[in-house]
Design an enzyme around this catalytic site. Structure first.
Site, PDB file in Angstrom:
ATOM      1  CB  VAL A 170      -0.948   0.030   1.223  1.00 39.22           C
ATOM      2  CG1 VAL A 170      -1.891   1.226   1.135  1.00 39.22           C
ATOM      3  CG2 VAL A 170      -1.754  -1.266   1.307  1.00 39.22           C
ATOM      4  CG  ASP A 179      -7.770 -11.649   6.996  1.00 38.30           C
ATOM      5  OD1 ASP A 179      -7.619 -12.277   8.060  1.00 38.30           O
ATOM      6  OD2 ASP A 179      -6.844 -11.060   6.427  1.00 38.30           O
TER       7      ASP A 179
END
Length: 615
Positions: free
Chosen positions: A26, A135
Site C-alpha cells: 500500500v 479476514d
C-alpha cells in the site's frame, strides 16, 4: 518496482509507502486531478501471474465500489498498468485498531460500544452485498483522528481465499480471529465474520486475544475445543449483558451465534441499559448437557516434528502481530506438509463434528405466530422457550414471531430450550447527517421520521466556523442504524463565535480603526460622517455598537468619522479677528479631550447676536 515519484495511471503520483502486507503493498499517492491524497493498494508481484487471483481481485474490487458507507474505506478507482493490478482508495489519517487498543487500553465501555456499533454497521452493508470479509481483525480496521472506524481489505481477503492449497498457511495468518468452522477446514459464512467480530470485541474489552499458543495449529485447536475466557475476569465492571454479546458471537456452533449482523447490532445497542443489569450468563442451546463430545485432540497427538517446524513459519500478513521475522527457503516437500496440515485439521474437525449426536427434535416454523401460539406448537415438540426478545422488523406484525435462536429447522435435543424473537413493529433507519443544517429544519426532519420531541436535545456551543443556529455535530453519527421511537438525539448547535468586548475607538484615525477591526475579525462598515467641533476631521466620533459592547467574530461595526467643525458654529470674520490667542488655546485644549459615549452625539451651538447677523 514502485518508487517515490512514480505515476500510476498517469494520474496518481507516489509520495510515500504506507505498508507492506502478505497479499499487497500500500502506497500513499497524490491524485493529480482532484489534488487529494489517496492510498493505492497494489497486488503483490508473486500473485500477478495467477489469473484466478487477478479475476477475483478485480471482481471483488469493483463490488467494493458499491459499498458506500461512512465506516467503510471508499474505493475510488480500480485499474491495471503493465500487468500490475491496483485499487485506489480513501486515505485515512489515523491508526489501525490493533495499535489503538495497545495505546488506549483499558478503553472506556462507551467508546468500546461506539466503535463496535460502527464496525457492525459497516459489515452489515457488506453482507447485504453478499460479501463476506473472511479476514476481520483489528489490523484491517482503521480509526481516524475523530474516532471513526473504517473497515478495509474487503477485496483482497476474498479474492485470494480460494487460490490454492498452499495458501493454507496464509489463512492461518489471522488465526487469532479464525472461527471454529474455518479452523476445521470448513467454508467461511456470515457467521464466520460474526465470530471474528466477537473476538475483536473481546480484545477491545481486555486488550488481548482470548487464545494464545506456540503455533498456528495449537491456536486453531483452541478455537473449537476451549471455552471462551470471561471478559469479566479482566474487568468486573463490564456488564454481563456486554459479556453475553461476546459469548453469543463466539459460540462454537454456528446455530448458537447471532444469525445476522443486524441481530448482533440490536443486542449490543442496549448492553449498557440499567434494565439489563441482572441479565443471566449466555448459554448455548444447541450443545446441551446431553451432547456427547470426543476427548479433546491435542496438537502433539498428531503433529510430527517436521509439521511443527513448517507451521512455525507461516506466510503471515506483514501487518499482523503474529508475524515471524525469519523465513526459510521453500522446498518442494513443504507443499506436501501444507497439504498434510490442511487434511489433519479437516479430519480433526470431522471427528469433532461426529462426536455429537443429532438432536431428536426439529424447531418448527413458528414465524408470524403470536408468542402464545408459538409456545403451544413448541411444547408439542417438547421444546422449551427460554426467553423472548423484541427486535425491529419491517415485515412481521408487532407482537408476532420473527425468528428463533437456533434458527427454525435446526435439530435440537428434546426438552432443550430456544429463544424467540418477537417483532417490535419498529423500523430501523440510517441516521441522516444534519451537519451545517438549520437547527429548526433538522428538528422538523427528525420529528417527521418518528423521533420523539422529548428525546431530541439541543446543546448550544460557540463556533468560529459554523454559522449561528446551524448544527455543528450530532449523536448518533450519520449512517448509524437507529429506531426513531427509541433513540435519543443530541444536536450540538452553533451560537456563533465567542463574544468579546469591543474597544473604544474614539479619536482613532480611519486606518487605525480598520486595522483594529480586521485584527479581531470584525467587519468595518463606514457610516455617514458628522460635524463635530471636538474631534478633528477623519477621526472616529463613535461606533455602532459602542465601545465596551459585547460582539462576536464576524459582526459588523459601523464607524462614524468626523467631518470637522460645523461651519454654522464658526464666528464671522470680524469676530474671528477679535479672538484672543488665549481663546484659541482654550479651544485647542478642549478638542483634545475624550468625551463620554453619552456626549459623543452632542454638537456645540453658538448664539449669534443680531448685530453680527446683520453684518
Amino acid at each position: 518496482m514502485i518508487v517515490i515519484g512514480n505515476k500510476i495511471g498517469e494520474r496518481y503520483e507516489i509520495i510515500g509507502n504506507i505498508g507492506n502486507g502478505g497479499m499487497a503493498n500500500v502506497y500513499l499517492a497524490l491524485d493529480l486531478i482532484l489534488n487529494r491524497e489517496v492510498a493505492i493498494k497494489v497486488l503483490r508481484f508473486d500473485f500477478q501471474d495467477d489469473q484466478d487471483a487477478i479475476r477475483r481481485f478485480q471482481r471483488e474490487a469493483l463490488a467494493a465500489t458499491e459499498m458506500v458507507h461512512p465506516n467503510i474505506v471508499s474505493v475510488y478507482d480500480v485499474g491495471e498498468e503493465n500487468g500490475m493490478q491496483y485499487i485506489v482508495m480513501e486515505y485515512v489519517k489515523g491508526t489501525d485498531l490493533k495499535k489503538y487498543i495497545r495505546d488506549n487500553s483499558p478503553i472506556p465501555l462507551l467508546t468500546v460500544v461506539d466503535l463496535m456499533e460502527q464496525i457492525l454497521s459497516a459489515i452489515s452493508v457488506a453482507h447485504q452485498h453478499q460479501i463476506i470479509h473472511r479476514d476481520l481483525k483489528p489490523q484491517n480496521i482503521l480509526v481516524d483522528q475523530d474516532g471513526t472506524a473504517k473497515i478495509t481489505d474487503f477485496g483482497i481477503a476474498i479474492a485470494l481465499s480460494e487460490t490454492s492449497i498452499t495458501q493454507t498457511n496464509t489463512l492461518l495468518g489471522s488465526v487469532h480471529y479464525l472461527s471454529p468452522e474455518q479452523a476445521r477446514g470448513g467454508m467461511a459464512t456470515r457467521q464466520s465474520d460474526i465470530y471474528a467480530l466477537g473476538i475483536i470485541l473481546y480484545e477491545l474489552l481486555t486488550g488481548s486475544v482470548p487464545f494464545e499458543g506456540e503455533s498456528a495449529v495449537s491456536i486453531a485447536l483452541k478455537h473449537f475445543q476451549n471455552d471462551m475466557p470471561s471478559v469479566r475476569r479482566f474487568n468486573p465492571e463490564i456488564p454481563q449483558a456486554l459479556e453475553n454479546v461476546v459469548l453469543h458471537a463466539t459460540a462454537k456452533e454456528v446455530a448458537d451465534r447471532y444469525q445476522s449482523i443486524d441481530e448482533m447490532y440490536a443486542d449490543l445497542r442496549t448492553v449498557l441499559d440499567p434494565a439489563r443489569a441482572n441479565e443471566p450468563v449466555f448459554e448455548p442451546t444447541v450443545m446441551t448437557d446431553e451432547t456427547i463430545r470426543l476427548t479433546p485432540i491435542n496438537e502433539e497427538d498428531y503433529q510430527p516434528e517436521t509439521v511443527q517446524a513448517a507451521v512455525k513459519q507461516p506466510d503471515f500478513d506483514d501487518d499482523d502481530d503474529d508475524d515471524y521475522e525469519e523465513k526459510k527457503p521453500r522446498k518442494k516437500w513443504k507443499k506436501f506438509v501444507a497439504i498434510g496440515i490442511f487434511l489433519v485439521l479437516a479430519v480433526a474437525g470431522s471427528l469433532f463434528a461426529l462426536g455429537m449426536r443429532k438432536g431428536d427434535a426439529v424447531i418448527p416454523d413458528i414465524k408470524g405466530k403470536t408468542v402464545e401460539e408459538a409456545t403451544l406448537v413448541l411444547n408439542e415438540k417438547k421444546i422449551k422457550v427460554n426467553g423472548t426478545e423484541e427486535i425491529a422488523d419491517d415485515t412481521i406484525e408487532k407482537g408476532k414471531v420473527v425468528k428463533t435462536s437456533p434458527p427454525i429447522g435446526t435439530k435440537v435435543k428434546s426438552k432443550s430450550g430456544i429463544k424467540i424473537y418477537v417483532s417490535s413493529g419498529e423500523k430501523s433507519i440510517s441516521m441522516k447527517d444534519y451537519t451545517d443544517e438549520e437547527v429548526t429544519d433538522a428538528k422538523d426532519d427528525l420529528l417527521s421520521k418518528g423521533f420523539k420531541d422529548e428525546n431530541i436535545e439541543m446543546v448550544k456551543q460557540n463556533s468560529d466556523s459554523v454559522a449561528e443556529n446551524r448544527v455543528i455535530k450530532q449523536t448518533p453519527k450519520s449512517g448509524r442504524k437507529v429506531v426513531p421511537e427509541e433513540t435519543k438525539v443530541t444536536l450540538i448547535v452553533s451560537k456563533g463565535a465567542k463574544a468579546f468586548r469591543l474597544e473604544n475607538m474614539y479619536g482613532y484615525s480611519r486606518n487605525r480603526a480598520m486595522s483594529y477591526l480586521d485584527s479581531v475579525n470584525l467587519v468595518y462598515r463606514e457610516g455617514s460622517s458628522e460635524y463635530n467641533n471636538n474631534v478633528p476631521a477623519g477621526q472616529v466620533i463613535y461606533t455602532i455598537p459602542s465601545g465596551g459592547s459585547e460582539v462576536a467574530k464576524g459582526a459588523e461595526v459601523t464607524v462614524v468619522l468626523s467631518a470637522g467643525k460645523d461651519p454654522s458654529t464658526l464666528p464671522s470674520s470680524s469676530s474671528s479677528s477679535s479672538s484672543t490667542p488665549s481663546e484659541e488655546t482654550s479651544e485647542t485644549t478642549t478638542s483634545s479631550e475624550s468625551p463620554d459615549d453619552s456626549t459623543q452625539h452632542s454638537k456645540t451651538q453658538d448664539n449669534k447676536n443680531d448685530g453680527e447677523s446683520r453684518k
